[in-house]
Design a protein around this motif. Structure first.
Motif, short mmCIF file in Angstrom:
data_model
loop_
_atom_site.label_atom_id
_atom_site.label_comp_id
_atom_site.label_asym_id
_atom_site.label_seq_id
_atom_site.Cartn_x
_atom_site.Cartn_y
_atom_site.Cartn_z
N LEU A 267 0.83 -1.21 0.00
CA LEU A 267 0.00 0.00 0.00
C LEU A 267 0.86 1.26 0.00
N VAL A 268 1.86 1.30 0.88
CA VAL A 268 2.69 2.50 1.00
C VAL A 268 3.57 2.68 -0.24
N THR A 269 4.05 1.58 -0.80
CA THR A 269 4.85 1.67 -2.04
C THR A 269 4.01 2.27 -3.17
N ASN A 270 2.78 1.78 -3.33
CA ASN A 270 1.91 2.30 -4.39
C ASN A 270 1.56 3.77 -4.15
N TRP A 271 1.29 4.09 -2.88
CA TRP A 271 0.97 5.48 -2.53
C TRP A 271 2.14 6.41 -2.86
N TRP A 272 3.33 6.02 -2.46
CA TRP A 272 4.51 6.86 -2.66
C TRP A 272 4.80 7.06 -4.15
N GLN A 273 4.66 6.02 -4.93
CA GLN A 273 4.89 6.13 -6.37
C GLN A 273 3.88 7.08 -7.01
N SER A 274 2.62 6.96 -6.58
CA SER A 274 1.59 7.80 -7.19
C SER A 274 1.74 9.26 -6.81
N VAL A 275 2.06 9.56 -5.55
CA VAL A 275 2.18 10.97 -5.15
C VAL A 275 3.43 11.60 -5.76
N GLN A 276 4.45 10.80 -6.02
CA GLN A 276 5.64 11.35 -6.69
C GLN A 276 5.36 11.63 -8.16
N GLU A 277 4.61 10.76 -8.78
CA GLU A 277 4.30 10.96 -10.21
C GLU A 277 3.54 12.25 -10.45
N ILE A 278 2.63 12.56 -9.57
CA ILE A 278 1.84 13.78 -9.76
C ILE A 278 2.37 14.95 -8.93
N GLU A 279 3.48 14.69 -8.23
CA GLU A 279 4.13 15.72 -7.39
C GLU A 279 3.14 16.33 -6.40
N ALA A 280 2.40 15.44 -5.74
CA ALA A 280 1.40 15.91 -4.76
C ALA A 280 2.08 16.43 -3.51
N PRO A 281 1.68 17.59 -3.01
CA PRO A 281 2.24 18.08 -1.74
C PRO A 281 1.79 17.20 -0.59
N MET A 282 2.52 17.24 0.52
CA MET A 282 2.18 16.39 1.65
C MET A 282 0.79 16.68 2.18
N THR A 283 0.33 17.93 2.04
CA THR A 283 -1.02 18.28 2.49
C THR A 283 -2.06 17.35 1.87
N ALA A 284 -1.93 17.12 0.57
CA ALA A 284 -2.87 16.24 -0.14
C ALA A 284 -2.48 14.78 0.03
N ALA A 285 -1.18 14.51 0.00
CA ALA A 285 -0.71 13.12 0.03
C ALA A 285 -1.11 12.41 1.31
N LEU A 286 -1.09 13.12 2.44
CA LEU A 286 -1.44 12.51 3.72
C LEU A 286 -2.91 12.12 3.75
N LYS A 287 -3.75 12.95 3.15
CA LYS A 287 -5.18 12.64 3.09
C LYS A 287 -5.43 11.43 2.20
N VAL A 288 -4.69 11.31 1.10
CA VAL A 288 -4.82 10.15 0.22
C VAL A 288 -4.41 8.89 0.98
N LEU A 289 -3.32 8.96 1.72
CA LEU A 289 -2.86 7.80 2.49
C LEU A 289 -3.92 7.42 3.53
N ASP A 290 -4.53 8.38 4.15
CA ASP A 290 -5.59 8.11 5.13
C ASP A 290 -6.73 7.34 4.47
N GLN A 291 -7.12 7.77 3.28
CA GLN A 291 -8.20 7.09 2.56
C GLN A 291 -7.80 5.67 2.16
N MET A 292 -6.56 5.49 1.75
CA MET A 292 -6.10 4.17 1.31
C MET A 292 -6.09 3.17 2.47
N PHE A 293 -5.75 3.64 3.67
CA PHE A 293 -5.77 2.74 4.82
C PHE A 293 -7.22 2.44 5.26
N GLY A 294 -8.14 3.29 4.84
CA GLY A 294 -9.55 3.04 5.10
C GLY A 294 -10.01 3.29 6.51
#
Length: 294
Positions: A267-294
């Motif tokens: 999960l974290v590997t996929n999250w990190w790859q995706s946020v780097q590809e779109i250059e998401a700031p941590m503000t958004a990236a942390l919320k995405v990670l929260d959603q992914m963990f459910g």
């Protein structure tokens, strides 16, 4: 970017750390200390449960407060002030916790009478490692996460090893609690990297990062959110051989817990790859990670 670390060691926090470990179902590496602490640690846990709050929630506040110079009663009062409204109930709970922790502290010091002179030596080992390798590692961490994500100062409190190697970031206190190991418990994961991983979490409780994330989930998310960047930085400065292998190992060795039905590494590997590809700031990236963990 530079990180200024304020180094400290604490016998009282070591005692609270041991009691917390026992309350969370862990077995101490020193069986004699475990036996000596069992009655007092059980009393402390009973006092904590008497607040009707979640024990992990209470210990999370008690641990940082135990590192200071407050009396046990003031320590408990200050910790519970974050969790309970003022009044007789809080005062009564603080008194019970303070009395119980006094028993833990006395038993712990009796079991380890030389600890006050030994802990500074443990601090020196990690401090020298950090001064040699930490600044370079931190520079690469800041390049991956961005300087705005990272704290410029942190307090690092060394405690007596009770679990054979453990560290935790206390975000609201800008503090890292870390066992003072004399050697790396996992040779492929140096303790200086574990310290950087904890320190990198410390600003994620700022509103711009944590808004909308439940406080009970934030510490869990922060551990995973900075892990790939720290290990990639560690690979860059040759503190670990391979960032991906190190992440898989660190999740287990550093006790970074996730729900049993989730493959945290994937999960974290996929999250990190995706946020780097779109250059998401941590503000958004942390919320995405929260959603992914459910």
């Amino acid at each position: 970017m530079k990180l200024t670390i304020h180094w400290q060691e604490s016998v009282s926090m070591s005692a609270m750390h041991a009691a917390w470990a026992m309350a969370s179902g862990r077995t101490l590496v020193d069986t004699q200390v475990q036996a000596a602490l069992e009655p007092a640690a059980a009393e402390l846990l009973a006092a904590v449960k008497g607040t009707s709050l979640s024990p992990p929630q209470v210990y999370r506040c008690l641990l940082p407060q135990s590192a200071g110079t407050l009396s046990h009663r003031m320590m408990a009062q200050t910790a519970l002030a974050r969790l309970m409204p003022a009044g007789n109930m809080r005062d009564l709970a603080a008194g019970r916790i303070a009395d119980a922790f006094t028993g833990v502290d006395v038993a712990f010091r009796a079991a380890l009478p030389k600890l006050a002179t030994e802990l500074p030596l443990r601090t020196r080992v990690l401090r020298e490692q950090w001064e040699a390798r930490g600044p370079g590692l931190w520079l690469y961490v800041s390049r991956r996460l961005g300087e705005e994500v990272l704290a410029s100062e942190a307090t690092c409190v060394l405690v007596q090893p009770m679990l054979g190697g453990y560290a935790e970031a206390h975000l609201p206190f800008n503090m890292v609690r870390i066992e003072g190991m004399l050697a790396n418990p996992v040779q492929s994961l140096p303790e200086v990297v574990r310290l950087a991983w904890c320190a990198a979490q410390l600003q994620l409780d700022l509103p711009k990062f944590s808004e909308g994330i439940h406080p009970e989930r934030l510490a869990h998310l922060a551990r995973f959110a900075v892990l790939p960047a720290v290990l990639e930085a560690a690979a860059e400065v040759e503190l670990v051989l391979d960032a991906q292998l190190a992440m898989k190992e660190a999740i287990g060795a550093w006790q970074i817990k996730a729900p049993a039905d989730i493959d945290a590494y994937e999960l974290v590997t996929n999250w990190w790859q995706s946020v780097q590809e779109i250059e998401a700031p941590m503000t958004a990236a942390l919320k995405v990670l929260d959603q992914m963990f459910g």
